[in-house]
Scaffold this motif. Sequence first.
Motif, PDB file in Angstrom:
ATOM      1  N   GLY A  24       0.756  -1.229   0.000  1.00 55.15           N
ATOM      2  CA  GLY A  24       0.000   0.000   0.000  1.00 55.15           C
ATOM      3  C   GLY A  24       0.791   1.286   0.000  1.00 55.15           C
ATOM      4  N   GLN A  25       2.047   1.263  -0.426  1.00 46.69           N
ATOM      5  CA  GLN A  25       2.816   2.499  -0.404  1.00 46.69           C
ATOM      6  C   GLN A  25       2.163   3.579  -1.254  1.00 46.69           C
ATOM      7  OE1 GLN A  25       7.056   2.224  -0.850  1.00 46.69           O
ATOM      8  NE2 GLN A  25       7.213   0.585   0.632  1.00 46.69           N
ATOM      9  N   GLU A  26       1.687   3.237  -2.440  1.00 41.02           N
ATOM     10  CA  GLU A  26       1.080   4.263  -3.295  1.00 41.02           C
ATOM     11  C   GLU A  26      -0.294   4.685  -2.778  1.00 41.02           C
ATOM     12  OE1 GLU A  26       1.226   3.175  -7.414  1.00 41.02           O
ATOM     13  OE2 GLU A  26       3.351   3.679  -7.529  1.00 41.02           O
ATOM     14  N   THR A  27      -1.131   3.736  -2.382  1.00 42.31           N
ATOM     15  CA  THR A  27      -2.470   4.124  -1.914  1.00 42.31           C
ATOM     16  C   THR A  27      -2.402   4.886  -0.598  1.00 42.31           C
ATOM     17  OG1 THR A  27      -2.812   1.944  -0.913  1.00 42.31           O
ATOM     18  CG2 THR A  27      -3.698   2.288  -3.118  1.00 42.31           C
ATOM     19  N   THR A  28      -1.463   4.528   0.249  1.00 36.87           N
ATOM     20  CA  THR A  28      -1.305   5.272   1.498  1.00 36.87           C
ATOM     21  C   THR A  28      -0.894   6.711   1.211  1.00 36.87           C
ATOM     22  OG1 THR A  28      -0.723   3.252   2.685  1.00 36.87           O
ATOM     23  CG2 THR A  28      -0.109   5.346   3.717  1.00 36.87           C
ATOM     24  N   ALA A  29       0.029   6.884   0.289  1.00 38.81           N
ATOM     25  CA  ALA A  29       0.443   8.242  -0.085  1.00 38.81           C
ATOM     26  C   ALA A  29      -0.729   9.016  -0.680  1.00 38.81           C
ATOM     27  CB  ALA A  29       1.599   8.182  -1.083  1.00 38.81           C
ATOM     28  N   LEU A  30      -1.486   8.377  -1.543  1.00 39.92           N
ATOM     29  CA  LEU A  30      -2.613   9.072  -2.181  1.00 39.92           C
ATOM     30  C   LEU A  30      -3.668   9.505  -1.163  1.00 39.92           C
ATOM     31  CD1 LEU A  30      -2.971   6.938  -5.414  1.00 39.92           C
ATOM     32  CD2 LEU A  30      -2.205   9.314  -5.253  1.00 39.92           C
ATOM     33  N   THR A  31      -3.931   8.686  -0.150  1.00 33.06           N
ATOM     34  CA  THR A  31      -4.913   9.095   0.857  1.00 33.06           C
ATOM     35  C   THR A  31      -4.358  10.206   1.745  1.00 33.06           C
ATOM     36  OG1 THR A  31      -4.237   7.311   2.370  1.00 33.06           O
ATOM     37  CG2 THR A  31      -6.088   6.866   0.897  1.00 33.06           C
ATOM     38  N   ALA A  32      -3.051  10.236   1.947  1.00 33.42           N
ATOM     39  CA  ALA A  32      -2.458  11.309   2.754  1.00 33.42           C
ATOM     40  C   ALA A  32      -2.452  12.636   2.002  1.00 33.42           C
ATOM     41  CB  ALA A  32      -1.037  10.930   3.167  1.00 33.42           C
ATOM     42  N   ILE A  33      -2.280  12.570   0.690  1.00 27.81           N
ATOM     43  CA  ILE A  33      -2.245  13.799  -0.109  1.00 27.81           C
ATOM     44  C   ILE A  33      -3.530  14.590   0.054  1.00 27.81           C
ATOM     45  CG2 ILE A  33      -2.201  14.678  -2.487  1.00 27.81           C
ATOM     46  CD1 ILE A  33      -0.242  12.332  -3.095  1.00 27.81           C
ATOM     47  N   THR A  34      -4.663  13.906   0.164  1.00 26.45           N
ATOM     48  CA  THR A  34      -5.933  14.626   0.329  1.00 26.45           C
ATOM     49  C   THR A  34      -5.924  15.484   1.588  1.00 26.45           C
ATOM     50  OG1 THR A  34      -7.008  12.787   1.493  1.00 26.45           O
ATOM     51  CG2 THR A  34      -7.229  12.846  -0.915  1.00 26.45           C
ATOM     52  N   GLN A  35      -5.307  14.981   2.641  1.00 25.48           N
ATOM     53  CA  GLN A  35      -5.222  15.760   3.874  1.00 25.48           C
ATOM     54  C   GLN A  35      -4.357  17.001   3.678  1.00 25.48           C
ATOM     55  OE1 GLN A  35      -6.858  14.809   6.772  1.00 25.48           O
ATOM     56  NE2 GLN A  35      -7.792  13.274   5.454  1.00 25.48           N
ATOM     57  N   LEU A  36      -3.253  16.845   2.970  1.00 29.28           N
ATOM     58  CA  LEU A  36      -2.338  17.968   2.747  1.00 29.28           C
ATOM     59  C   LEU A  36      -2.992  19.056   1.907  1.00 29.28           C
ATOM     60  CD1 LEU A  36       0.941  15.978   1.956  1.00 29.28           C
ATOM     61  CD2 LEU A  36       0.139  16.822   4.167  1.00 29.28           C
ATOM     62  N   VAL A  37      -3.670  18.657   0.832  1.00 31.49           N
ATOM     63  CA  VAL A  37      -4.246  19.671  -0.043  1.00 31.49           C
ATOM     64  C   VAL A  37      -5.438  20.369   0.589  1.00 31.49           C
ATOM     65  CG1 VAL A  37      -3.366  18.594  -2.133  1.00 31.49           C
ATOM     66  CG2 VAL A  37      -5.663  18.049  -1.379  1.00 31.49           C
ATOM     67  N   HIS A  38      -6.141  19.709   1.497  1.00 26.33           N
ATOM     68  CA  HIS A  38      -7.213  20.405   2.209  1.00 26.33           C
ATOM     69  C   HIS A  38      -6.658  21.564   3.035  1.00 26.33           C
ATOM     70  CE1 HIS A  38     -10.021  17.157   1.187  1.00 26.33           C
ATOM     71  NE2 HIS A  38     -10.931  18.097   1.370  1.00 26.33           N
ATOM     72  N   HIS A  39      -5.441  21.409   3.490  1.00 26.84           N
ATOM     73  CA  HIS A  39      -4.780  22.483   4.237  1.00 26.84           C
ATOM     74  C   HIS A  39      -4.170  23.534   3.312  1.00 26.84           C
ATOM     75  CE1 HIS A  39      -4.901  21.594   8.521  1.00 26.84           C
ATOM     76  NE2 HIS A  39      -4.773  20.304   8.225  1.00 26.84           N
ATOM     77  N   GLY A  40      -4.140  23.256   2.028  1.00 27.26           N
ATOM     78  CA  GLY A  40      -3.495  24.181   1.101  1.00 27.26           C
ATOM     79  C   GLY A  40      -1.992  24.028   1.072  1.00 27.26           C
ATOM     80  N   MET A  41      -1.513  22.905   1.592  1.00 29.80           N
ATOM     81  CA  MET A  41      -0.077  22.651   1.582  1.00 29.80           C
ATOM     82  C   MET A  41       0.359  22.284   0.167  1.00 29.80           C
ATOM     83  SD  MET A  41       0.174  20.556   5.147  1.00 29.80           S
ATOM     84  CE  MET A  41       1.916  20.746   5.387  1.00 29.80           C
ATOM     85  N   ILE A  42       1.619  22.467  -0.114  1.00 34.95           N
ATOM     86  CA  ILE A  42       2.173  22.154  -1.427  1.00 34.95           C
ATOM     87  C   ILE A  42       2.815  20.779  -1.337  1.00 34.95           C
ATOM     88  CG2 ILE A  42       3.827  22.841  -3.196  1.00 34.95           C
ATOM     89  CD1 ILE A  42       3.561  25.722  -1.961  1.00 34.95           C
ATOM     90  N   PHE A  43       2.169  19.784  -1.958  1.00 33.96           N
ATOM     91  CA  PHE A  43       2.699  18.430  -1.936  1.00 33.96           C
ATOM     92  C   PHE A  43       3.943  18.365  -2.812  1.00 33.96           C
ATOM     93  CE2 PHE A  43       2.691  14.123  -3.915  1.00 33.96           C
ATOM     94  CZ  PHE A  43       3.204  13.470  -2.816  1.00 33.96           C
ATOM     95  N   VAL A  44       5.028  17.841  -2.251  1.00 30.01           N
ATOM     96  CA  VAL A  44       6.294  17.722  -2.968  1.00 30.01           C
ATOM     97  C   VAL A  44       6.591  16.232  -3.163  1.00 30.01           C
ATOM     98  CG1 VAL A  44       8.741  18.303  -2.985  1.00 30.01           C
ATOM     99  CG2 VAL A  44       7.106  19.837  -1.864  1.00 30.01           C
ATOM    100  N   PRO A  45       6.272  15.704  -4.336  1.00 30.24           N
ATOM    101  CA  PRO A  45       6.569  14.281  -4.579  1.00 30.24           C
ATOM    102  C   PRO A  45       8.021  14.100  -4.983  1.00 30.24           C
ATOM    103  CG  PRO A  45       5.541  15.222  -6.506  1.00 30.24           C
ATOM    104  CD  PRO A  45       5.597  16.323  -5.466  1.00 30.24           C
ATOM    105  N   ILE A  46       8.503  12.876  -4.849  1.00 29.92           N
ATOM    106  CA  ILE A  46       9.843  12.576  -5.352  1.00 29.92           C
ATOM    107  C   ILE A  46       9.790  12.464  -6.872  1.00 29.92           C
ATOM    108  CG2 ILE A  46       9.667  10.062  -5.125  1.00 29.92           C
ATOM    109  CD1 ILE A  46      12.600  10.105  -4.167  1.00 29.92           C
TER     110      ILE A  46
END
Length: 140
Positions: free
Chosen positions: A65-87
Amino acid sequence: MLIELIGYRALLMYIYTHTHPNRIVTNMPAQFKAFLDSTGGLWRTQQLAGKPAGIFLSTGSQGGGQETTALTAITQLVHHGMIFVPIGYSFGAGMFEMDNINGGSPYGSGTYAGDGSTQPTQLELAQRLCLINLTFDAPD
């Protein structure tokens, strides 16, 4: 702890996935989700908006679940207006390493923890360093 988040220049979050003998869980643990849910006051006042944030992950197995876990966490970050920085695929040839079992994805660096007795590979550690540099070198 929550008020400390405001003072950080960027956030780099470590998320592990749970393993269970009878089911596959490919999401962030409930404790981490509860922590993020407790940041509602910061969300309401936009205290984390614009902050760069990266993710690194640990799972018990390949396909854990590395990818799905990251994808579910991204939703939390963008709700805050944070800038997601992927590798992304900025890590170069290491992203395509097939000689050894390695974690990680374009969404963040990762490792396979197995039963807890394994250690990150040199490639996984190098990916994590790359993600740290990308996250903290992001513009303010």
